[in-house]
Design a protein around this motif. Structure first.
Motif, mmCIF file in Angstrom:
data_model
loop_
_atom_site.group_PDB
_atom_site.id
_atom_site.type_symbol
_atom_site.label_atom_id
_atom_site.label_comp_id
_atom_site.label_asym_id
_atom_site.label_seq_id
_atom_site.Cartn_x
_atom_site.Cartn_y
_atom_site.Cartn_z
ATOM 1 N N ASN A 172 4.452 -11.669 2.662
ATOM 2 C CA ASN A 172 3.966 -10.359 3.197
ATOM 3 C C ASN A 172 5.036 -9.694 4.095
ATOM 4 O O ASN A 172 4.875 -8.949 5.140
ATOM 5 N N PHE A 232 1.683 -4.090 -3.725
ATOM 6 C CA PHE A 232 0.596 -5.148 -3.043
ATOM 7 C C PHE A 232 0.967 -6.537 -2.877
ATOM 8 O O PHE A 232 0.458 -7.134 -2.385
ATOM 9 N N PHE A 233 2.219 -6.766 -3.347
ATOM 10 C CA PHE A 233 2.802 -8.218 -3.080
ATOM 11 C C PHE A 233 4.191 -8.323 -2.657
ATOM 12 O O PHE A 233 4.849 -7.667 -3.062
ATOM 13 N N LYS A 266 2.230 -4.255 2.481
ATOM 14 C CA LYS A 266 1.523 -3.791 1.172
ATOM 15 C C LYS A 266 1.409 -2.284 1.220
ATOM 16 O O LYS A 266 0.580 -1.516 1.568
ATOM 17 N N LYS A 279 -1.129 -0.107 -0.721
ATOM 18 C CA LYS A 279 -2.355 0.473 -0.040
ATOM 19 C C LYS A 279 -2.325 1.748 0.592
ATOM 20 O O LYS A 279 -3.151 2.713 -0.131
#
Length: 99
Positions: free
Chosen positions: A33, A28-29, A37, A40
């Protein structure tokens, strides 16, 4: 079902350590970016797979094959993306969540 649960757990664990940034990336990190991600989509696909595992219908089993094929292919893509070397041969250290 166990694999889907392990995939969800691994999205929260560190995937790779980047020595030039001195940062650890997870599902998620990622720095600014750059890698997105992927956690997800992997979590969403794992939840859908878990639900389809529990539905006792033949159509659910067929859809589950498709969902799991997409999840596996995206997991392999994420593994390659997060573990490849870049720039002037800077290679990240692979962490437990990536495996």
């Amino acid at each position: 079902m166990a694999a889907a649960i392990l995939l969800i757990i691994s999205c929260y664990m560190p995937w790779a350590w980047y020595p030039d940034l001195e940062m650890s990336f997870t599902g998620f990190f990622s720095y600014k970016n750059y890698y997105g991600k992927p956690g997800k989509l992997l979590v969403i696909l794992s939840i859908i797979a878990l639900v389809l595992f529990l539905v006792p219908r033949i159509w659910a089993k067929r859809w589950n094959l498709l969902v799991n094929a997409v999840a596996i292919s995206y997991a392999v893509f994420s593994y390659i993306t997060f573990s490849r070397c870049y720039a002037a041969s800077i290679c990240p250290r692979k962490e437990a969540g990536l495996f």
